[in-house]
Scaffold this motif. Structure first.
Motif, PDB file in Angstrom:
ATOM      1  N   ALA A  85      41.635  11.153 -24.155  1.00 64.05           N
ATOM      2  CA  ALA A  85      42.348   9.971 -24.632  1.00 64.05           C
ATOM      3  C   ALA A  85      41.821   8.742 -23.918  1.00 64.05           C
ATOM      4  O   ALA A  85      41.408   8.808 -22.759  1.00 64.05           O
ATOM      5  N   THR A  86      41.813   7.615 -24.630  1.00 61.24           N
ATOM      6  CA  THR A  86      41.510   6.304 -24.055  1.00 61.24           C
ATOM      7  C   THR A  86      42.702   5.409 -24.326  1.00 61.24           C
ATOM      8  O   THR A  86      43.153   5.286 -25.469  1.00 61.24           O
ATOM      9  N   VAL A  87      43.238   4.776 -23.280  1.00 62.70           N
ATOM     10  CA  VAL A  87      44.423   3.930 -23.415  1.00 62.70           C
ATOM     11  C   VAL A  87      44.005   2.479 -23.243  1.00 62.70           C
ATOM     12  O   VAL A  87      43.293   2.132 -22.291  1.00 62.70           O
ATOM     13  N   THR A  88      44.437   1.633 -24.173  1.00 64.46           N
ATOM     14  CA  THR A  88      44.064   0.217 -24.169  1.00 64.46           C
ATOM     15  C   THR A  88      45.298  -0.657 -23.945  1.00 64.46           C
ATOM     16  O   THR A  88      46.444  -0.222 -24.145  1.00 64.46           O
ATOM     17  N   ALA A  89      45.043  -1.889 -23.552  1.00 63.53           N
ATOM     18  CA  ALA A  89      46.127  -2.829 -23.275  1.00 63.53           C
ATOM     19  C   ALA A  89      46.803  -3.263 -24.569  1.00 63.53           C
ATOM     20  O   ALA A  89      46.134  -3.574 -25.561  1.00 63.53           O
ATOM     21  N   ASP A  90      48.144  -3.311 -24.546  1.00 66.91           N
ATOM     22  CA  ASP A  90      48.902  -3.767 -25.709  1.00 66.91           C
ATOM     23  C   ASP A  90      48.978  -5.285 -25.786  1.00 66.91           C
ATOM     24  O   ASP A  90      49.246  -5.843 -26.846  1.00 66.91           O
ATOM     25  N   ALA A  91      48.771  -5.943 -24.656  1.00 65.53           N
ATOM     26  CA  ALA A  91      48.897  -7.403 -24.589  1.00 65.53           C
ATOM     27  C   ALA A  91      48.022  -7.910 -23.463  1.00 65.53           C
ATOM     28  O   ALA A  91      47.681  -7.161 -22.538  1.00 65.53           O
ATOM     29  N   PRO A  92      47.647  -9.185 -23.490  1.00 68.71           N
ATOM     30  CA  PRO A  92      46.870  -9.744 -22.378  1.00 68.71           C
ATOM     31  C   PRO A  92      47.710  -9.818 -21.113  1.00 68.71           C
ATOM     32  O   PRO A  92      48.936  -9.934 -21.155  1.00 68.71           O
ATOM     33  N   GLY A  93      47.031  -9.724 -19.965  1.00 67.56           N
ATOM     34  CA  GLY A  93      47.758  -9.805 -18.706  1.00 67.56           C
ATOM     35  C   GLY A  93      46.872  -9.524 -17.516  1.00 67.56           C
ATOM     36  O   GLY A  93      45.647  -9.686 -17.577  1.00 67.56           O
ATOM     37  N   VAL A  94      47.494  -9.098 -16.429  1.00 61.96           N
ATOM     38  CA  VAL A  94      46.814  -8.799 -15.173  1.00 61.96           C
ATOM     39  C   VAL A  94      47.093  -7.342 -14.816  1.00 61.96           C
ATOM     40  O   VAL A  94      48.244  -6.897 -14.841  1.00 61.96           O
ATOM     41  N   PHE A  95      46.023  -6.601 -14.475  1.00 62.09           N
ATOM     42  CA  PHE A  95      46.186  -5.208 -14.064  1.00 62.09           C
ATOM     43  C   PHE A  95      46.868  -5.200 -12.700  1.00 62.09           C
ATOM     44  O   PHE A  95      46.291  -5.611 -11.705  1.00 62.09           O
ATOM     45  N   TRP A  96      48.112  -4.694 -12.649  1.00 63.73           N
ATOM     46  CA  TRP A  96      49.019  -4.966 -11.544  1.00 63.73           C
ATOM     47  C   TRP A  96      49.221  -3.783 -10.609  1.00 63.73           C
ATOM     48  O   TRP A  96      49.327  -3.939  -9.405  1.00 63.73           O
ATOM     49  N   ARG A  97      49.315  -2.593 -11.196  1.00 62.19           N
ATOM     50  CA  ARG A  97      49.695  -1.423 -10.398  1.00 62.19           C
ATOM     51  C   ARG A  97      49.159  -0.160 -11.049  1.00 62.19           C
ATOM     52  O   ARG A  97      49.078  -0.084 -12.279  1.00 62.19           O
ATOM     53  N   SER A  98      48.798   0.836 -10.233  1.00 61.30           N
ATOM     54  CA  SER A  98      48.322   2.097 -10.795  1.00 61.30           C
ATOM     55  C   SER A  98      48.672   3.257  -9.879  1.00 61.30           C
ATOM     56  O   SER A  98      48.862   3.069  -8.667  1.00 61.30           O
ATOM     57  N   ARG A  99      48.733   4.436 -10.450  1.00 63.20           N
ATOM     58  CA  ARG A  99      48.975   5.634  -9.650  1.00 63.20           C
ATOM     59  C   ARG A  99      47.787   5.887  -8.729  1.00 63.20           C
ATOM     60  O   ARG A  99      46.670   5.446  -9.003  1.00 63.20           O
ATOM     61  N   ARG A 100      48.029   6.584  -7.647  1.00 65.22           N
ATOM     62  CA  ARG A 100      46.981   6.840  -6.671  1.00 65.22           C
ATOM     63  C   ARG A 100      46.231   8.138  -6.963  1.00 65.22           C
ATOM     64  O   ARG A 100      45.015   8.198  -6.856  1.00 65.22           O
ATOM     65  N   LEU A 101      46.944   9.180  -7.343  1.00 60.47           N
ATOM     66  CA  LEU A 101      46.314  10.472  -7.603  1.00 60.47           C
ATOM     67  C   LEU A 101      45.795  10.534  -9.039  1.00 60.47           C
ATOM     68  O   LEU A 101      46.431  10.001  -9.963  1.00 60.47           O
TER      69      LEU A 101
ATOM     70  N   SER B 176      50.549  -0.210 -14.643  1.00 60.15           N
ATOM     71  CA  SER B 176      51.336  -1.327 -15.168  1.00 60.15           C
ATOM     72  C   SER B 176      50.459  -2.569 -15.290  1.00 60.15           C
ATOM     73  O   SER B 176      49.557  -2.785 -14.471  1.00 60.15           O
ATOM     74  N   VAL B 177      50.756  -3.384 -16.287  1.00 58.90           N
ATOM     75  CA  VAL B 177      50.074  -4.661 -16.513  1.00 58.90           C
ATOM     76  C   VAL B 177      51.124  -5.764 -16.506  1.00 58.90           C
ATOM     77  O   VAL B 177      52.128  -5.684 -17.224  1.00 58.90           O
ATOM     78  N   GLY B 178      50.904  -6.782 -15.660  1.00 55.50           N
ATOM     79  CA  GLY B 178      51.766  -7.961 -15.697  1.00 55.50           C
ATOM     80  C   GLY B 178      51.402  -8.811 -16.898  1.00 55.50           C
ATOM     81  O   GLY B 178      50.225  -9.096 -17.135  1.00 55.50           O
ATOM     82  N   THR B 179      52.408  -9.216 -17.671  1.00 57.84           N
ATOM     83  CA  THR B 179      52.168  -9.948 -18.912  1.00 57.84           C
ATOM     84  C   THR B 179      52.852 -11.313 -18.862  1.00 57.84           C
ATOM     85  O   THR B 179      53.570 -11.639 -17.918  1.00 57.84           O
ATOM     86  N   ASP B 180      52.628 -12.104 -19.918  1.00 54.43           N
ATOM     87  CA  ASP B 180      53.173 -13.457 -19.984  1.00 54.43           C
ATOM     88  C   ASP B 180      52.826 -14.213 -18.719  1.00 54.43           C
ATOM     89  O   ASP B 180      53.690 -14.705 -17.974  1.00 54.43           O
ATOM     90  N   VAL B 181      51.530 -14.299 -18.463  1.00 53.70           N
ATOM     91  CA  VAL B 181      51.013 -14.798 -17.186  1.00 53.70           C
ATOM     92  C   VAL B 181      50.806 -16.306 -17.240  1.00 53.70           C
ATOM     93  O   VAL B 181      50.295 -16.840 -18.218  1.00 53.70           O
ATOM     94  N   ASP B 182      51.204 -16.980 -16.157  1.00 50.22           N
ATOM     95  CA  ASP B 182      50.902 -18.394 -16.011  1.00 50.22           C
ATOM     96  C   ASP B 182      50.695 -18.692 -14.520  1.00 50.22           C
ATOM     97  O   ASP B 182      50.611 -17.771 -13.703  1.00 50.22           O
ATOM     98  N   SER B 183      50.606 -19.965 -14.177  1.00 55.04           N
ATOM     99  CA  SER B 183      50.448 -20.384 -12.793  1.00 55.04           C
ATOM    100  C   SER B 183      51.654 -21.202 -12.383  1.00 55.04           C
ATOM    101  O   SER B 183      52.175 -22.009 -13.157  1.00 55.04           O
ATOM    102  N   VAL B 184      52.092 -20.994 -11.121  1.00 56.44           N
ATOM    103  CA  VAL B 184      53.240 -21.754 -10.618  1.00 56.44           C
ATOM    104  C   VAL B 184      52.896 -22.308  -9.236  1.00 56.44           C
ATOM    105  O   VAL B 184      52.021 -21.824  -8.550  1.00 56.44           O
TER     106      VAL B 184
END
Length: 318
Positions: A283-299, A310-318
């Motif tokens: 299987a190949t899994v693709t992003a559902d929305a634009p964002g930042v690659f935020w977190r992943s499992r270690r093993l 996890s992907v952080g979405t609705d990204v802006d700058s503050v």
């Protein structure tokens, strides 16, 4: 004189002690390690705690490094510290309190007559309510994760802007600005009128020295910006996500990531592949929305439906 548990410090003093919260299974009393740093000059109060999840050790590393550097003679105001919140989980290096199988950061504001976790939450919440600002030091458990600050009160909360400012001041570089689950300290304390953030200092097994140093710098950023210490701190622009998409495994096998932490992704970009033990792609899994690659499992090994990233979405700058 300022006291927390058995720790008491006059102006210009430091003391450590224990905040008793119950008894162990053999009837012995136990208490959480606490510290009071009472500045020589009047000022606000900062409350800081670590290890409300027992395997999240980077916050303990921050406390271990920050306290020896604090000179109360140079401090205005007071710092209250609980160095280890989830006492039972910390002893066995587990995430949840093994006495009642509870995730501590879902138990606030607690109940002084409740379960083990509720009693610890009530005792620490009582201490936290004395503060003008709260830092609840976390990490992404043992997952791989960006160093970020979480604003958990929700964007419609009356204290949202103050919590967001505190996150920017701490300065991890990334902010997750998303209302958190009930029972989190960073949800409960703003309802009491106290700006609170949840710095997530990476994710590791044991210490992560880089993440600990980020946390140490963050604490001193807060102390300087809010006039506990002399010197100035100008917050830098942060990358903020207000959404968080989680991805699971559509098949069992071994995960191979196509992106790394902090990478920007677009809709349709490959995030990871799952292969069998012989390297055949299942299987190949693709992003559902634009964002930042935020977190992943270690093993690398996963079963069908298991969490992968996890992907952080609705990204802006503050």
């Amino acid at each position: 004189m300022v006291s927390l548990g058995t720790a008491s410090a006059a102006p210009g003093g430091v003391d450590t002690g224990r905040l008793q919260v119950g008894e162990t299974r053999d009837g012995s009393p136990f208490g959480l390690p606490v510290a009071v740093v009472n500045g020589a000059e009047d000022g606000e109060t900062l409350y800081m705690q670590a290890a409300s999840d027992g395997d999240e050790l980077n916050g303990v590393g921050v406390v271990q490094r920050v306290l020896p550097q604090l000179d109360p003679a140079e401090l205005s105001g007071t710092i209250l510290v609980v160095g280890i919140v989830n006492y039972h989980a910390f002893q066995v290096a587990e995430h949840r309190n093994p006495i009642d199988d509870t995730k501590m950061n879902r138990a606030y504001p607690g109940d002084e007559n409740g379960t083990s976790s509720e009693r610890i939450a009530a005792a620490t919440f009582q201490a936290a309510r004395r503060a003008d600002r709260i830092l609840d030091l976390h990490q992404g458990s043992t997952s791989r994760m960006l160093e970020e600050c979480r604003v958990r009160c929700g964007q419609r909360h009356r204290l949202h802007d103050e919590c967001l400012e505190l996150a920017k001041v701490f300065g991890c570089g990334y902010v997750l600005d998303q209302k958190g689950p009930d029972g989190q300290l960073a949800r409960a304390a703003p309802d009491e009128g106290i700006p609170t953030i949840d710095p997530e200092l990476g994710g590791s097994v044991g210490w992560d020295e880089g993440a600990i140093q980020t946390g140490v710098e963050g604490v001193f950023n807060v102390l300087r910006y809010y006039d506990f210490l002399g010197g100035r701190h100008a917050p830098e622009t942060q990358t903020r996500a207000t959404g968080f998409d989680q991805y699971g495994a559509p098949a069992g096998g071994l995960v191979s990531f196509e992106t790394d932490l902090g990478d920007r992704v677009n809709r349709g970009d490959a995030l990871y592949r799952i292969t069998d033990v012989f390297g055949e792609v299942k299987a190949t899994v693709t992003a559902d929305a634009p964002g930042v690659f935020w977190r992943s499992r270690r093993l690398p090994q996963v079963a069908t439906g298991e969490y992968v990233c996890s992907v952080g979405t609705d990204v802006d700058s503050v």
